[in-house]
Design a protein around this motif. Structure first.
Motif, short mmCIF file in Angstrom:
data_model
loop_
_atom_site.label_atom_id
_atom_site.label_comp_id
_atom_site.label_asym_id
_atom_site.label_seq_id
_atom_site.Cartn_x
_atom_site.Cartn_y
_atom_site.Cartn_z
N LYS A 9 0.87 -1.19 0.17
CA LYS A 9 0.00 0.06 0.09
C LYS A 9 1.08 1.29 -0.10
O LYS A 9 1.72 1.14 0.65
CB LYS A 9 -0.84 0.07 1.24
N LEU A 10 0.28 2.34 -0.64
CA LEU A 10 1.11 3.64 -0.57
C LEU A 10 0.77 4.19 0.66
O LEU A 10 -0.32 4.31 1.05
CB LEU A 10 0.61 4.45 -2.07
N SER A 11 1.91 4.98 1.30
CA SER A 11 1.48 5.61 2.47
C SER A 11 1.32 7.08 1.97
O SER A 11 2.54 7.71 2.17
CB SER A 11 2.61 5.29 3.66
N VAL A 12 0.23 7.47 1.78
CA VAL A 12 0.01 8.89 1.20
C VAL A 12 0.24 9.95 2.34
O VAL A 12 -0.13 9.50 3.15
CB VAL A 12 -1.32 8.75 0.43
N GLY A 13 1.08 10.71 1.99
CA GLY A 13 1.13 11.85 2.91
C GLY A 13 2.41 11.59 3.84
O GLY A 13 3.00 12.50 4.47
N SER A 14 2.86 10.17 3.95
CA SER A 14 4.22 10.10 4.89
C SER A 14 5.55 10.43 4.09
O SER A 14 5.59 10.36 2.82
CB SER A 14 4.29 8.61 5.07
N GLU A 15 6.12 11.15 4.70
CA GLU A 15 7.40 11.66 4.22
C GLU A 15 8.68 10.63 4.43
O GLU A 15 9.65 10.70 3.76
CB GLU A 15 8.08 13.11 4.70
N SER A 16 8.61 9.77 5.51
CA SER A 16 9.57 8.85 5.92
C SER A 16 8.88 7.69 6.84
O SER A 16 7.69 7.95 7.23
CB SER A 16 10.54 9.56 6.87
N VAL A 59 4.84 1.69 0.89
CA VAL A 59 5.59 2.44 0.00
C VAL A 59 5.59 4.07 0.42
O VAL A 59 4.47 4.42 0.41
CB VAL A 59 4.97 2.39 -1.42
N ILE A 60 6.76 4.38 0.60
CA ILE A 60 6.79 5.76 1.13
C ILE A 60 7.73 6.52 0.07
O ILE A 60 8.87 5.98 -0.36
CB ILE A 60 7.46 5.88 2.55
N LYS A 61 7.17 7.74 -0.58
CA LYS A 61 8.06 8.29 -1.61
C LYS A 61 8.56 7.47 -2.60
O LYS A 61 9.68 7.37 -3.02
CB LYS A 61 9.42 9.29 -0.81
N GLY A 62 7.77 6.56 -3.02
CA GLY A 62 8.08 5.62 -4.18
C GLY A 62 8.97 4.44 -3.87
O GLY A 62 9.26 3.77 -4.89
#
Length: 143
Positions: A9-16, A59-62
């Motif tokens: 899953k994409l972690s939308v909004g997470s930077e790290s 998935v964080i930042k691709g």
């Protein structure tokens, strides 16, 4: 060993990984028992396989950067009256080797043999591959 399947899953909004952990510590991101959860509209049809040992890979930042073990799935009714699935997670985030992942919507199934390995607990990250090499490997399906 029982067959199990993971989710990605994409972690939308997470930077790290740290910002994901911070979000999961907020009341809005927790189930009634205080465990972190992710609420999704679609209920996984392969629930039984997931609950035999599966994790959600974030998935964080691709980049796939970490995973959490999936403990259970709870039914949640939205304010719109629609039934949703709350994927309840172990609070421990396990960092993984980075793996580039193209954007996608929702969650996807991820076979255990296709998952990036965990990093040793003493390592919080790994040296990144050069962007052009990382992209080339992703395009041929290696990452």
């Amino acid at each position: 060993m029982d067959k199990y399947v993971n989710l990605i899953k994409l972690s939308v909004g997470s930077e790290s990984v740290e910002t994901l952990a911070d979000w999961q510590q907020t009341r809005a991101a927790q189930s009634e028992d205080g465990l972190p959860r992710h609420v999704t509209r679609m209920w996984p049809k392969r629930e039984a396989e997931i609950l035999k040992g599966g994790s959600i890979y974030w998935v964080i930042k691709g980049q796939v950067q970490c995973r959490q073990r999936i403990l259970r799935m709870d039914e949640v009714m939205g304010s719109d009256g629609i039934r949703r699935c709350a994927i309840v997670l172990d609070p421990d985030l396990h960092r993984t080797q980075s793996a580039q992942k193209r954007p996608f919507q929702g969650w996807r199934y991820l076979k255990p043999e296709d998952t990036p390995p965990d990093l040793p607990k003493t390592r919080h990250s790994e040296d990144a591959l050069p962007d052009d090499l990382n992209r080339a490997l992703a395009e041929i399906g290696v990452l």
